[in-house]
Design a protein around this motif. Structure first.
Motif, PDB file in Angstrom:
ATOM      1  N   LYS A  63     -21.128  13.794  30.947  1.00  0.00           N
ATOM      2  CA  LYS A  63     -20.144  14.431  30.079  1.00  0.00           C
ATOM      3  C   LYS A  63     -20.487  15.903  29.862  1.00  0.00           C
ATOM      4  N   VAL A  64     -19.472  16.758  30.067  1.00  0.00           N
ATOM      5  CA  VAL A  64     -19.584  18.193  29.811  1.00  0.00           C
ATOM      6  C   VAL A  64     -19.068  18.489  28.409  1.00  0.00           C
ATOM      7  N   THR A  65     -17.916  17.908  28.100  1.00  0.00           N
ATOM      8  CA  THR A  65     -17.240  18.162  26.837  1.00  0.00           C
ATOM      9  C   THR A  65     -16.289  17.010  26.542  1.00  0.00           C
ATOM     10  N   GLY A  66     -15.863  16.910  25.309  1.00  0.00           N
ATOM     11  CA  GLY A  66     -14.942  15.843  24.927  1.00  0.00           C
ATOM     12  C   GLY A  66     -14.018  16.298  23.816  1.00  0.00           C
ATOM     13  N   GLY A  67     -13.401  15.324  23.164  1.00  0.00           N
ATOM     14  CA  GLY A  67     -12.512  15.621  22.060  1.00  0.00           C
ATOM     15  C   GLY A  67     -11.086  15.924  22.474  1.00  0.00           C
ATOM     16  N   PHE A  68     -10.732  15.624  23.706  1.00  0.00           N
ATOM     17  CA  PHE A  68      -9.379  15.867  24.182  1.00  0.00           C
ATOM     18  C   PHE A  68      -8.539  14.614  23.980  1.00  0.00           C
ATOM     19  N   LYS A  69      -7.223  14.793  23.996  1.00  0.00           N
ATOM     20  CA  LYS A  69      -6.321  13.649  23.881  1.00  0.00           C
ATOM     21  C   LYS A  69      -6.153  12.957  25.232  1.00  0.00           C
ATOM     22  N   TRP A  70      -5.827  13.741  26.261  1.00  0.00           N
ATOM     23  CA  TRP A  70      -5.531  13.189  27.576  1.00  0.00           C
ATOM     24  C   TRP A  70      -5.715  14.307  28.601  1.00  0.00           C
ATOM     25  N   PRO A  71      -6.980  14.697  28.889  1.00  0.00           N
ATOM     26  CA  PRO A  71      -7.204  15.829  29.803  1.00  0.00           C
ATOM     27  C   PRO A  71      -6.736  15.502  31.218  1.00  0.00           C
ATOM     28  N   ASN A  72      -6.154  16.469  31.850  1.00  0.00           N
ATOM     29  CA  ASN A  72      -5.566  16.261  33.163  1.00  0.00           C
ATOM     30  C   ASN A  72      -6.369  16.972  34.246  1.00  0.00           C
ATOM     31  N   ALA A  73      -5.726  17.790  35.074  1.00  0.00           N
ATOM     32  CA  ALA A  73      -6.362  18.413  36.236  1.00  0.00           C
ATOM     33  C   ALA A  73      -7.198  19.627  35.824  1.00  0.00           C
ATOM     34  N   VAL A  74      -8.465  19.418  35.551  1.00  0.00           N
ATOM     35  CA  VAL A  74      -9.397  20.471  35.127  1.00  0.00           C
ATOM     36  C   VAL A  74      -9.710  21.376  36.317  1.00  0.00           C
ATOM     37  N   ARG A  75      -9.848  22.670  36.061  1.00  0.00           N
ATOM     38  CA  ARG A  75     -10.178  23.644  37.106  1.00  0.00           C
ATOM     39  C   ARG A  75     -11.298  24.558  36.618  1.00  0.00           C
ATOM     40  N   THR A  76     -11.997  25.165  37.568  1.00  0.00           N
ATOM     41  CA  THR A  76     -12.995  26.176  37.204  1.00  0.00           C
ATOM     42  C   THR A  76     -12.283  27.509  37.024  1.00  0.00           C
ATOM     43  N   ALA A 136     -19.023  26.591  24.214  1.00  0.00           N
ATOM     44  CA  ALA A 136     -17.930  27.014  23.334  1.00  0.00           C
ATOM     45  C   ALA A 136     -16.617  26.485  23.895  1.00  0.00           C
ATOM     46  N   LYS A 137     -15.657  26.260  23.000  1.00  0.00           N
ATOM     47  CA  LYS A 137     -14.325  25.790  23.405  1.00  0.00           C
ATOM     48  C   LYS A 137     -13.291  26.658  22.703  1.00  0.00           C
ATOM     49  N   CYS A 138     -12.356  27.206  23.463  1.00  0.00           N
ATOM     50  CA  CYS A 138     -11.310  28.065  22.917  1.00  0.00           C
ATOM     51  C   CYS A 138      -9.942  27.472  23.237  1.00  0.00           C
ATOM     52  N   THR A 139      -9.054  27.524  22.276  1.00  0.00           N
ATOM     53  CA  THR A 139      -7.696  27.051  22.477  1.00  0.00           C
ATOM     54  C   THR A 139      -6.832  28.202  22.989  1.00  0.00           C
ATOM     55  N   ILE A 140      -6.224  28.020  24.144  1.00  0.00           N
ATOM     56  CA  ILE A 140      -5.298  29.007  24.686  1.00  0.00           C
ATOM     57  C   ILE A 140      -3.901  28.722  24.153  1.00  0.00           C
ATOM     58  N   SER A 141      -3.543  27.450  24.145  1.00  0.00           N
ATOM     59  CA  SER A 141      -2.215  27.039  23.707  1.00  0.00           C
ATOM     60  C   SER A 141      -2.295  25.631  23.139  1.00  0.00           C
ATOM     61  N   ALA A 142      -1.704  25.408  21.985  1.00  0.00           N
ATOM     62  CA  ALA A 142      -1.592  24.066  21.402  1.00  0.00           C
ATOM     63  C   ALA A 142      -0.370  24.064  20.501  1.00  0.00           C
ATOM     64  N   LYS A 143       0.651  23.355  20.923  1.00  0.00           N
ATOM     65  CA  LYS A 143       1.896  23.328  20.180  1.00  0.00           C
ATOM     66  C   LYS A 143       2.386  21.882  20.112  1.00  0.00           C
ATOM     67  N   SER A 144       2.819  21.460  18.956  1.00  0.00           N
ATOM     68  CA  SER A 144       3.283  20.092  18.752  1.00  0.00           C
ATOM     69  C   SER A 144       4.393  19.727  19.739  1.00  0.00           C
ATOM     70  N   GLY A 145       4.213  18.579  20.390  1.00  0.00           N
ATOM     71  CA  GLY A 145       5.218  18.099  21.328  1.00  0.00           C
ATOM     72  C   GLY A 145       5.083  18.642  22.739  1.00  0.00           C
ATOM     73  N   PHE A 146       4.111  19.525  22.976  1.00  0.00           N
ATOM     74  CA  PHE A 146       3.906  20.099  24.299  1.00  0.00           C
ATOM     75  C   PHE A 146       2.596  19.575  24.882  1.00  0.00           C
ATOM     76  N   PHE A 147       2.573  19.416  26.189  1.00  0.00           N
ATOM     77  CA  PHE A 147       1.333  19.053  26.870  1.00  0.00           C
ATOM     78  C   PHE A 147       1.253  19.848  28.158  1.00  0.00           C
ATOM     79  N   HIS A 148       0.064  19.907  28.718  1.00  0.00           N
ATOM     80  CA  HIS A 148      -0.172  20.675  29.946  1.00  0.00           C
ATOM     81  C   HIS A 148      -0.800  19.752  30.975  1.00  0.00           C
ATOM     82  N   HIS A 149      -0.285  19.819  32.189  1.00  0.00           N
ATOM     83  CA  HIS A 149      -0.772  18.927  33.243  1.00  0.00           C
ATOM     84  C   HIS A 149      -1.736  19.627  34.202  1.00  0.00           C
ATOM     85  N   LYS A 150      -1.469  20.894  34.483  1.00  0.00           N
ATOM     86  CA  LYS A 150      -2.301  21.621  35.448  1.00  0.00           C
ATOM     87  C   LYS A 150      -2.257  23.100  35.108  1.00  0.00           C
TER      88      LYS A 150
END
Length: 172
Positions: free
Chosen positions: A93-106, A146-160
């Motif tokens: 494990k690198v990090t956690g606390g996500f709801k449903w992480p998808n296609a992670v990239r470097t 460290a973890k930074c939020t770029i975008s978090a909006k109710s009802g929206f999700f990101h796949h890639k």
């Protein structure tokens, strides 16, 4: 009379489809390893400077939080010079606390001057619909610093997410 605008693409698509159907591909299993709730999996060969190829995987379950995991230096499990069995691979494990992480990239190291992952999060299922897009900075052991939020909006999700230097200046 000229053909309709859709005619040529349709003919090309049928031609390409017939090429791919007529070819046979033989696959051979070289082994397996156990992991819990795998989601998106990839082999990263050019993710970070001075980092040998590694596995990068997101995990999620319907009732659990999601994680980002890695297995480092995976070249030792493959090929003629393999020194370890594939069944010995352990995702860490690198990090956690996500709801449903998808296609992670470097993220390119030059951008922030450190290693980071871009983590898209959320999905259509109940309790996971509101996700976000996150930057997870990691140390040389690929552990979260460290973890930074770029975008978090109710009802929206990101796949890639794909990291692109739009103005090509190489700067953040």
């Amino acid at each position: 009379m000229s053909p309709s605008p859709l005619f040529l693409p349709a003919v090309l698509a049928v031609g390409l489809l017939s090429l791919s159907v007529s070819e046979e591909i033989s696959l051979k299993s070289i082994g397996s390893f156990k992991t819990k709730h795998p989601a998106f999996f990839q082999v990263v060969t050019d993710g970070f400077k001075d980092e040998p190829p590694f596995f990068l995987m997101s995990t999620f379950g319907p009732l659990e939080g999601g994680t980002v995991q890695v297995a480092r230096d995976v070249s030792r499990y493959f090929g003629m010079n393999a020194t370890s069995s594939i069944s010995e691979i352990e995702m860490k494990k690198v990090t956690g606390g996500f709801k449903w992480p998808n296609a992670v990239r470097t993220v390119p190291e030059d951008f922030f001057g450190s290693k980071a992952f871009l983590v898209p999060d959320g999905f259509l299922v109940p309790l996971h619909k509101s996700g976000g897009l996150f930057l997870v900075f990691v140390d040389d052991d690929l552990q979260e610093t460290a973890k930074c939020t770029i975008s978090a909006k109710s009802g929206f999700f990101h796949h890639k997410g794909i990291w692109i230097d739009i103005d090509l200046d190489g700067l953040p």
